[in-house]
Design an enzyme around this catalytic site. Sequence first.
Site, PDB file in Angstrom:
ATOM      1  N   GLY A 197      26.506   4.114  26.729  1.00 54.94           N
ATOM      2  CA  GLY A 197      27.012   2.939  27.425  1.00 54.94           C
ATOM      3  C   GLY A 197      25.939   1.865  27.462  1.00 54.94           C
ATOM      4  O   GLY A 197      24.741   2.171  27.403  1.00 54.94           O
ATOM      5  N   CYS A 225      19.123   6.257  31.426  1.00 55.26           N
ATOM      6  CA  CYS A 225      19.498   4.860  31.215  1.00 55.26           C
ATOM      7  C   CYS A 225      18.614   4.273  30.121  1.00 55.26           C
ATOM      8  O   CYS A 225      17.407   4.501  30.126  1.00 55.26           O
ATOM      9  CB  CYS A 225      19.297   4.093  32.521  1.00 55.26           C
ATOM     10  SG  CYS A 225      19.724   2.337  32.402  1.00 55.26           S
ATOM     11  N   HIS A 266      25.523  -1.606  36.694  1.00 56.38           N
ATOM     12  CA  HIS A 266      24.628  -2.561  36.019  1.00 56.38           C
ATOM     13  C   HIS A 266      25.114  -3.997  36.210  1.00 56.38           C
ATOM     14  O   HIS A 266      24.314  -4.920  36.327  1.00 56.38           O
ATOM     15  CB  HIS A 266      24.587  -2.288  34.504  1.00 56.38           C
ATOM     16  CG  HIS A 266      23.541  -1.303  34.087  1.00 56.38           C
ATOM     17  ND1 HIS A 266      22.199  -1.472  34.346  1.00 56.38           N
ATOM     18  CD2 HIS A 266      23.639  -0.138  33.402  1.00 56.38           C
ATOM     19  CE1 HIS A 266      21.519  -0.458  33.836  1.00 56.38           C
ATOM     20  NE2 HIS A 266      22.370   0.379  33.257  1.00 56.38           N
TER      21      HIS A 266
HETATM   22 ZN    ZN Z   1      21.987   2.195  32.347  1.00 57.34          ZN
END
Ligand code: ZN
Length: 167
Positions: free
Chosen positions: A46, A91, A137
């Site tokens: 993602g 992340c 985010h």
């Molecule tokens: Zn992230």
Amino acid sequence: MTILDIRTFPDPVLREKTQVVTDFGDSLKKLLDDMFETMRHAHGIGLAAPQVGVLQQVAVIDISEDQNERIDLVNPQIVEGNGKVSSEEGCLSIPEYRDSIKRRSEVVVRAQDSQGNPFELHADGLLAICLQHEIDHLNGVLFIDHLSRLKRELFRRWFKRQQASEE
Ligand code: ZN
């Protein structure tokens, strides 16, 4: 397609709020394509626009192994969340750090595609986690914000060590 620079913690752009997309033109399509290519190149599942320095409500997700199930998310919002699950996350903006956090186990997300067509997504499992991570985010929230106080302190120490070893 262009591989974009991924901004990493503590870049302040990751903490900014994003703007609602109202122009569904070619520049949005190019942004989505470039973000998808950037995500794939970085082996992510993602990527949200602030991670490439763009403050718009745009994200791409693909949790499939072959990376052929691309989901474009424009102006996504979680409209329902149920259950709780704890799982390990990472992340692209916090390379090499992974930790377990709690999230909703099922979510309903409303979003628009690259043309502006609205759609609704009912998700569980990894997709539900990923949706919550990317939508966070767009609100300037990182997964480390969900860590307990103790784990956040451990993250801070880890990050200091990382920075020291880079110098
Ligand atoms: Zn992230």
